[in-house]
Write an enzyme that holds these catalytic residues in place. Structure first.
Site, mmCIF file in Angstrom:
data_model
loop_
_atom_site.group_PDB
_atom_site.id
_atom_site.type_symbol
_atom_site.label_atom_id
_atom_site.label_comp_id
_atom_site.label_asym_id
_atom_site.label_seq_id
_atom_site.Cartn_x
_atom_site.Cartn_y
_atom_site.Cartn_z
ATOM 1 C CE LYS A 230 21.655 20.668 0.982
ATOM 2 N NZ LYS A 230 23.011 21.694 0.965
ATOM 3 C CE LYS A 259 16.630 25.790 -0.996
ATOM 4 N NZ LYS A 259 15.882 25.127 -2.269
ATOM 5 C CG ASP A 260 24.010 28.258 -1.133
ATOM 6 O OD1 ASP A 260 22.894 28.603 -1.350
ATOM 7 O OD2 ASP A 260 24.921 28.977 -1.334
ATOM 8 C CE LYS A 261 30.249 20.077 0.040
ATOM 9 N NZ LYS A 261 31.850 19.668 -0.066
#
Length: 705
Positions: A230, A259-261
């Site tokens: 993503k 997870k980090d955006k």
């Protein structure tokens, strides 16, 4: 008509609302000063800084720091999950598994057919063959039924295999059970006891309708595992969208960690009994998401089923003259590691209402204050939400405020709906409308604050030396690798507690309870002087507790600090047991120092802010080239490329802070980037900046890993 057309076009084409790209906003700005738009002065925002949440120390304060810009672009920050077996997960296979019918030896098929002659004769086989060749008629149910009550499960399986092997795609078969008496029922005037019921078994062979084919689950295992790659998206949002498209609850779409955006990330997902092609179709509703590497497993994936994360990071605008200092800082990091602080993402983006203050209110049973803090107006708020908060703060009309918030993902919406439903003063019931995992972020933020403060004080007063009473995991003695963090507050632990309540000792008349020390407390032990003298233990082995009612504190001066800090807000460890189990904090253990594994670095030249410096999984898979590196005499900028692995729940920003020797907040990074661009006399055109409305809901770094 024009307005309607414009509005419809925006809803169809644009992404999530952003104040920098919303077309309607332009019409609200009257031209002034010769057509120049007069921007309204921006309100000064109180940004949460690292020293406000206990982040103050370094493992090597004497090492040189330097300036680098973090997350200038999404492609500057890559995270690949490391699974529980230590494998770095990479999206590199787009094959979609199909149901494969394993061929059966024709001699076995003929043997089975002869053995089944007493049940399925030539006439029945002819009916089946005719059904297979018949033209599909959707108005009728085209079928052949065979009584197989006399056949055992193995023989019935042979019938299904024969149909599947001989008429693949043309026919499907299923076994149907029906209760029937073993003998004819007695006459009405008889009163004898009825015979027990036996189950009649029928194999129904059908002409499938609408091309649906065989709906039985024919894959190797119950659970489908796949990788999600993503860009600039929140993990939970992807899970919710997949669930909606697959007609499932969000909780049925499982993943190991958040997870980090603002990054490009690859992680494992798991869904039960949904075919890979169905999952692929559902994922097409998501922009900037690619899925692949399908596999099958017998158990579901749970939060925490991972060893950590592999990071690849580009730090831009590196001073070429400080290359030597940067090398020294990196060698120091490799040798000493960094303090395992909880990063700013854990505490929200508002200095006026940090999340830990809400946590304190919940732990003290002050539910009114907790609700007011969650709904309190703040300068860092999203544009649309600010007037809604202000109106509620003045009028306390929760129903009216809730009606103005569209979508169900906002905590404020859930809380306002609760107040409207249960009454403006029933704060406790209203809070329960917020999902527990979201609600517990507030008490956990307070735990994180205490951990950060204790870690800072421990390093400041005792440095990097071991002291008697420091805690280590008991299993360290067996040289077993221990996790970065283990917590008491898990659903599994709670279920075990509920199951074991019958084994608790009785409460005595004077309310004294004899309780055996919990297994959780026995996971750790204090170091002795002999342990330290042996040289077997290092500072990276030391753990610090997060406060709770079922925790072992260090057997030295550090243990006293916990009760002192809790007392500052009127709490004690015993009070963390809480009268409402929802808010109870058992405690947790977390490594004080983390040393990154397999740390690598190199310097990379580039010319424009739009240059892609690191190839993502998708770009590697699709052979999409990144920006070529210019010759040294032509290059305008230099970046530092880092690659390293961290255990789950460790923050990469805290590793970078150790290198930079300065605050790593988003606000600081944006100021540094602006300054760097001004110094070079260049205007940077880049991806949408990290607006405050984006930060509120999405800037979190592996909280649940």
């Amino acid at each position: 008509m024009g307005k309607d057309r414009g509005r419809g076009r925006r809803n169809h084409n644009s992404g999530p609302y952003n104040k920098s790209n919303w077309r309607g906003q332009k019409r609200d700005r009257p031209p002034q000063n010769g057509g120049q738009r007069n921007k309204a002065p921006q309100q000064q925002k109180s940004v949460l800084l690292e020293n406000q949440v206990g982040i103050t120390e370094f493992t090597n304060p004497d090492a040189p720091g330097f300036t680098g810009i973090l997350k200038s672009r999404f492609s500057d920050f890559h995270v690949n999950e490391i699974d529980s077996e230590g494998k770095v997960l990479e999206l590199n296979d787009l094959t979609v598994p199909k149901v494969a019918i394993e061929p059966v030896d024709p001699q076995d098929l003929e043997k089975w057919r002869k053995e089944l002659e007493s049940v399925i004769g030539d006439e029945v086989w002819q009916e089946i063959a005719d059904l297979a060749e018949a033209k599909l008629d959707p108005k009728i149910e085209q079928k052949v039924e065979i009584d197989v009550s006399s056949l055992d499960k193995e023989k019935r399986g042979q019938v299904h295999q024969l149909v599947k092997q001989l008429y693949t795609g043309k026919l499907v078969s299923t076994t149907i059970g029906q209760q029937q008496p073993a003998k004819p029922p007695p006459a009405e005037d008889q009163t004898e006891q009825q015979e027990p019921l036996l189950e009649k078994k029928t194999i129904r062979i059908l002409k499938p309708k609408g091309g649906r084919g065989d709906k039985r689950w024919n894959f190797p295992a119950e659970f489908v595992s796949f990788l999600v790659h993503k860009t600039n998206l929140v993990t939970s949002d992807i899970a919710s969208t997949l669930a909606s498209r697959l007609f499932m609850r969000p909780s049925q779409v499982n993943y190991a960690g958040i997870k980090d955006k603002r990054a490009k990330t690859t992680q494992n997902f798991c869904i039960k009994r949904r075919a890979p092609d169905q999952i692929l179709i559902a994922a097409r509703a998501l922009r900037n998401v690619q899925i692949g590497n399908f596999s099958f497993r017998n158990t579901t994936l749970k939060l925490g089923d991972l060893q950590g994360n592999r990071f690849r990071i580009a730090l831009r605008h590196i001073d070429k003259e400080k290359r030597g200092d940067i090398e020294v800082a990196l060698e120091s990091l490799r040798e000493r590691g960094f303090i395992n602080y909880y990063g700013l993402q854990r505490f929200g983006n508002s200095a006026s209402v940090p999340t830990y203050e809400v946590g304190v209110a919940l732990l003290k049973c002050d539910y009114k204050l907790a609700c007011e803090l969650i709904l309190k107006p703040r300068d860092s708020d999203m544009e649309f939400l600010r007037p809604i908060r202000e109106e509620w703060w003045e009028k306390r009309d929760s129903a009216a405020a809730a009606a103005k918030i569209y979508g169900e993902k906002f905590i404020e919406k859930k809380l306002l709906d609760g107040l409207a439903r249960f009454g403006e003063s029933d704060y406790s019931s209203a809070l329960r409308q917020i999902p527990r995992n979201m609600l517990m972020l507030y008490p956990h933020a307070y735990q994180s604050l205490i951990f950060n403060r204790i870690a800072s004080r421990r390093i400041k007063e005792f440095g990097l030396k071991l002291i008697p009473g420091d805690l280590v995991y008991v299993d360290q003695d067996q040289d077993q690798e221990e996790p970065n963090e283990i917590a008491k507050e898990t659903e599994e632990d709670e279920e075990k507690e509920e199951e074991n309540t019958d084994n608790l000792p009785e409460i005595l008349e004077d309310d004294e309870t004899i309780v055996e020390e919990s297994i959780f407390k026995r996971k750790v032990r204090p170091l002795t002087s002999d342990d330290i003298a042996s040289g077997k233990f290092h500072l990276s082995d030391v753990i610090l507790p997060l406060p709770g009612h079922d925790i072992t504190y260090p057997a030295n001066e550090c243990g006293v600090w916990y009760e002192e800090m809790l007392a500052e807000v009127g709490l004690t460890s015993d009070l963390l047991k809480h009268k409402e189990k929802t808010y109870a904090l058992g405690g947790a253990y977390r490594k004080m120092i983390i040393q990154p594994s397999d740390l690598k670095w190199n310097f990379r030249l580039y010319n424009t802010p739009e240059d892609t410096l690191i190839a993502s999984d998708w770009e590697i898979l699709k052979c999409i080239p990144i920006t070529p590196e210019p010759a040294e005499e032509e290059a305008k900028f230099m970046a530092l490329l880092l690659e390293f692995s961290l255990p789950s729940a460790a923050y990469a920003t805290m590793l970078l802070r150790e290198l930079f020797k300065q605050d790593t907040s988003a606000a600081t990074q944006m100021q540094l980037e602006k300054k760097a661009m001004e110094e070079t006399g260049k205007e940077e055109t880049k991806e949408e900046p990290m607006e405050q409305e984006e930060e509120k809901a999405t800037q979190e770094e592996v909280q649940a890993n």
